[in-house]
Structure formats: C-alpha cells, structure tokens
Motif scaffolding. Sequence first.
Motif, PDB file in Angstrom:
ATOM      1  N   THR A  17      -1.627  19.091  44.922  1.00 20.57           N
ATOM      2  CA  THR A  17      -0.458  18.700  45.705  1.00 20.57           C
ATOM      3  C   THR A  17       0.581  19.809  45.698  1.00 20.57           C
ATOM      4  O   THR A  17       1.144  20.146  46.745  1.00 20.57           O
ATOM      5  N   SER A  18       0.832  20.394  44.553  1.00 25.13           N
ATOM      6  CA  SER A  18       1.812  21.488  44.467  1.00 25.13           C
ATOM      7  C   SER A  18       1.391  22.657  45.341  1.00 25.13           C
ATOM      8  O   SER A  18       2.216  23.226  46.059  1.00 25.13           O
ATOM      9  N   ALA A  19       0.116  23.011  45.311  1.00 18.77           N
ATOM     10  CA  ALA A  19      -0.370  24.118  46.140  1.00 18.77           C
ATOM     11  C   ALA A  19      -0.205  23.800  47.621  1.00 18.77           C
ATOM     12  O   ALA A  19       0.228  24.655  48.407  1.00 18.77           O
ATOM     13  N   ALA A  20      -0.508  22.573  48.023  1.00 18.05           N
ATOM     14  CA  ALA A  20      -0.361  22.175  49.425  1.00 18.05           C
ATOM     15  C   ALA A  20       1.103  22.227  49.856  1.00 18.05           C
ATOM     16  O   ALA A  20       1.419  22.678  50.965  1.00 18.05           O
ATOM     17  N   MET A  21       2.010  21.803  48.983  1.00 21.73           N
ATOM     18  CA  MET A  21       3.430  21.821  49.323  1.00 21.73           C
ATOM     19  C   MET A  21       3.947  23.254  49.436  1.00 21.73           C
ATOM     20  O   MET A  21       4.743  23.566  50.331  1.00 21.73           O
ATOM     21  N   VAL A  22       3.489  24.145  48.584  1.00 23.30           N
ATOM     22  CA  VAL A  22       3.903  25.548  48.677  1.00 23.30           C
ATOM     23  C   VAL A  22       3.384  26.169  49.969  1.00 23.30           C
ATOM     24  O   VAL A  22       4.105  26.916  50.645  1.00 23.30           O
ATOM     25  N   MET A  23       2.148  25.845  50.356  1.00 19.30           N
ATOM     26  CA  MET A  23       1.609  26.353  51.624  1.00 19.30           C
ATOM     27  C   MET A  23       2.437  25.857  52.802  1.00 19.30           C
ATOM     28  O   MET A  23       2.719  26.605  53.745  1.00 19.30           O
ATOM     29  N   MET A  24       2.849  24.583  52.747  1.00 21.10           N
ATOM     30  CA  MET A  24       3.652  24.022  53.825  1.00 21.10           C
ATOM     31  C   MET A  24       5.009  24.723  53.893  1.00 21.10           C
ATOM     32  O   MET A  24       5.478  25.089  54.977  1.00 21.10           O
ATOM     33  N   LEU A  25       5.632  24.941  52.751  1.00 19.68           N
ATOM     34  CA  LEU A  25       6.931  25.616  52.738  1.00 19.68           C
ATOM     35  C   LEU A  25       6.822  27.055  53.226  1.00 19.68           C
ATOM     36  O   LEU A  25       7.729  27.551  53.900  1.00 19.68           O
ATOM     37  N   TYR A  26       5.725  27.711  52.921  1.00 17.11           N
ATOM     38  CA  TYR A  26       5.508  29.071  53.414  1.00 17.11           C
ATOM     39  C   TYR A  26       5.507  29.075  54.947  1.00 17.11           C
ATOM     40  O   TYR A  26       6.133  29.929  55.581  1.00 17.11           O
ATOM     41  N   LYS A  27       4.835  28.123  55.554  1.00  9.25           N
ATOM     42  CA  LYS A  27       4.809  28.017  57.016  1.00  9.25           C
ATOM     43  C   LYS A  27       6.215  27.737  57.574  1.00  9.25           C
ATOM     44  O   LYS A  27       6.601  28.269  58.611  1.00  9.25           O
ATOM     45  N   ILE A  28       6.970  26.888  56.891  1.00  8.74           N
ATOM     46  CA  ILE A  28       8.330  26.571  57.339  1.00  8.74           C
ATOM     47  C   ILE A  28       9.215  27.808  57.269  1.00  8.74           C
ATOM     48  O   ILE A  28       9.989  28.084  58.198  1.00  8.74           O
ATOM     49  N   VAL A  29       9.104  28.583  56.195  1.00  5.50           N
ATOM     50  CA  VAL A  29       9.889  29.817  56.074  1.00  5.50           C
ATOM     51  C   VAL A  29       9.531  30.768  57.211  1.00  5.50           C
ATOM     52  O   VAL A  29      10.416  31.366  57.833  1.00  5.50           O
ATOM     53  N   ARG A  30       8.249  30.922  57.507  1.00  5.54           N
ATOM     54  CA  ARG A  30       7.835  31.812  58.601  1.00  5.54           C
ATOM     55  C   ARG A  30       8.410  31.335  59.938  1.00  5.54           C
ATOM     56  O   ARG A  30       8.883  32.143  60.734  1.00  5.54           O
ATOM     57  N   LEU A  31       8.352  30.028  60.201  1.00  3.83           N
ATOM     58  CA  LEU A  31       8.920  29.498  61.445  1.00  3.83           C
ATOM     59  C   LEU A  31      10.427  29.720  61.507  1.00  3.83           C
ATOM     60  O   LEU A  31      10.974  30.004  62.575  1.00  3.83           O
ATOM     61  N   SER A  32      11.094  29.587  60.372  1.00  6.04           N
ATOM     62  CA  SER A  32      12.548  29.735  60.352  1.00  6.04           C
ATOM     63  C   SER A  32      12.989  31.161  60.672  1.00  6.04           C
ATOM     64  O   SER A  32      14.138  31.387  61.037  1.00  6.04           O
ATOM     65  N   CYS A  33      12.095  32.114  60.554  1.00  9.98           N
ATOM     66  CA  CYS A  33      12.419  33.509  60.856  1.00  9.98           C
ATOM     67  C   CYS A  33      12.322  33.825  62.349  1.00  9.98           C
ATOM     68  O   CYS A  33      12.787  34.882  62.795  1.00  9.98           O
ATOM     69  N   LEU A  34      11.728  32.935  63.113  1.00 11.60           N
ATOM     70  CA  LEU A  34      11.600  33.139  64.560  1.00 11.60           C
ATOM     71  C   LEU A  34      12.879  32.705  65.269  1.00 11.60           C
ATOM     72  O   LEU A  34      13.557  31.774  64.841  1.00 11.60           O
ATOM     73  N   ARG A  35      13.195  33.350  66.378  1.00 12.50           N
ATOM     74  CA  ARG A  35      14.387  33.006  67.152  1.00 12.50           C
ATOM     75  C   ARG A  35      14.297  31.565  67.650  1.00 12.50           C
ATOM     76  O   ARG A  35      15.221  30.784  67.502  1.00 12.50           O
ATOM     77  N   ASP A  36      13.202  31.224  68.314  1.00  3.98           N
ATOM     78  CA  ASP A  36      12.948  29.858  68.765  1.00  3.98           C
ATOM     79  C   ASP A  36      11.461  29.587  68.536  1.00  3.98           C
ATOM     80  O   ASP A  36      10.624  29.935  69.358  1.00  3.98           O
ATOM     81  N   PRO A  37      11.125  28.983  67.401  1.00  9.84           N
ATOM     82  CA  PRO A  37       9.716  28.783  67.062  1.00  9.84           C
ATOM     83  C   PRO A  37       8.950  27.989  68.111  1.00  9.84           C
ATOM     84  O   PRO A  37       7.772  28.258  68.352  1.00  9.84           O
ATOM     85  N   ALA A  38       9.594  27.048  68.744  1.00  6.61           N
ATOM     86  CA  ALA A  38       8.911  26.232  69.756  1.00  6.61           C
ATOM     87  C   ALA A  38       8.441  27.104  70.912  1.00  6.61           C
ATOM     88  O   ALA A  38       7.286  27.021  71.345  1.00  6.61           O
ATOM     89  N   VAL A  39       9.306  27.953  71.427  1.00 10.16           N
ATOM     90  CA  VAL A  39       8.944  28.837  72.531  1.00 10.16           C
ATOM     91  C   VAL A  39       7.844  29.805  72.099  1.00 10.16           C
ATOM     92  O   VAL A  39       6.918  30.081  72.855  1.00 10.16           O
ATOM     93  N   PHE A  40       7.916  30.301  70.879  1.00  8.69           N
ATOM     94  CA  PHE A  40       6.898  31.219  70.370  1.00  8.69           C
ATOM     95  C   PHE A  40       5.509  30.586  70.437  1.00  8.69           C
ATOM     96  O   PHE A  40       4.522  31.255  70.715  1.00  8.69           O
ATOM     97  N   TYR A  41       5.433  29.287  70.209  1.00  5.88           N
ATOM     98  CA  TYR A  41       4.145  28.588  70.245  1.00  5.88           C
ATOM     99  C   TYR A  41       3.872  27.898  71.578  1.00  5.88           C
ATOM    100  O   TYR A  41       3.010  27.025  71.679  1.00  5.88           O
ATOM    101  N   GLY A  42       4.610  28.261  72.609  1.00  4.65           N
ATOM    102  CA  GLY A  42       4.330  27.769  73.954  1.00  4.65           C
ATOM    103  C   GLY A  42       4.869  26.382  74.250  1.00  4.65           C
ATOM    104  O   GLY A  42       4.435  25.739  75.205  1.00  4.65           O
ATOM    105  N   LEU A  43       5.819  25.917  73.470  1.00  7.46           N
ATOM    106  CA  LEU A  43       6.440  24.611  73.709  1.00  7.46           C
ATOM    107  C   LEU A  43       7.759  24.795  74.452  1.00  7.46           C
ATOM    108  O   LEU A  43       8.252  25.911  74.591  1.00  7.46           O
ATOM    109  N   ALA A  44       8.317  23.716  74.914  1.00  5.09           N
ATOM    110  CA  ALA A  44       9.622  23.774  75.578  1.00  5.09           C
ATOM    111  C   ALA A  44      10.679  24.240  74.573  1.00  5.09           C
ATOM    112  O   ALA A  44      10.571  23.954  73.379  1.00  5.09           O
ATOM    113  N   PRO A  45      11.696  24.975  75.057  1.00  5.98           N
ATOM    114  CA  PRO A  45      12.745  25.431  74.145  1.00  5.98           C
ATOM    115  C   PRO A  45      13.343  24.272  73.354  1.00  5.98           C
ATOM    116  O   PRO A  45      13.517  23.172  73.864  1.00  5.98           O
TER     117      PRO A  45
END
Length: 129
Positions: A17-45
């Motif tokens: 569980t701890s490993a899974a939560m750290v992996m999830m937080l890593y993804k969140i940190v990466r998304l937080s570094c993008l200007r607009d993560p939704a647009v980066f992944y082809g979603l509406a702004p």
Amino acid sequence: SRISEAILTGAQGRGKTSAAMVMMLYKIVRLSCLRDPAVFYGLAPRTQIVFGLYMVTKKQLANTGFYLIRDQLIDNMAYFKDVFPRSPFGKENVVFTHGDKSIVISTSSKAWHVLGVSLFAVAADEIEV
C-alpha cells in the motif's frame, strides 16, 4: 501504449500500500508541474483529473490507504505544503487546485462512483476479484 500497470503482491505488512501511494503521489507531482495537465493529455482546459483509490469497504479504505496518503504523506511533504497545497476541506477526497490545475484523489469501494470523470490513475488495494 501510454498505459502502465503495476501489480504488487506479497504478505501483509510488506509495504504494498505504501509503495502504491508513493507511485500515485509521484504522478500527482509530475502533473502539478504542467501548465494545464488536462490540455497536455488532450482533455478540455481545466478538466478535473481524478486519481481513484479503491478498497473492498469504506472502513478498510479509511483504516489504510487514504489516511496513509493524506495524513502521513501529503500533509508531511514540503512540496505539498509550499508548492502544491491541498484543500483543507473534504473527509473522503483530497483536492488540489492551483491556477488551471484541478487534481483530486477520490476514494471509493465501488467502481461506479467515478463514472463520468477523467480518471487518470487507480490504486486498488485489498480488492476482491
């Protein structure tokens, strides 16, 4: 494919569980570094991006994964205190909003609780198959 999967198995108390939560937080940190993560992944702004955290029951969810990720990891990490803080509201979700970014960790014991949302990643712990 841009889809990744990790399956963690083993005895109780080995840190799955701890490993899974750290992996999830890593993804969140990466998304937080993008200007607009939704647009980066082809979603509406400004589309809200959701991370799902699932367990067999809501009680199990409360006793393990959710409080681990919120209270022990997010609330104790300098990055989430200073750079990308979470909303102090919400007992069953963690909400990050900053500018055009909206990221949520949604908890559930049922798959249909996140129908219609932009589900980015899922951690399923102690589930029945």
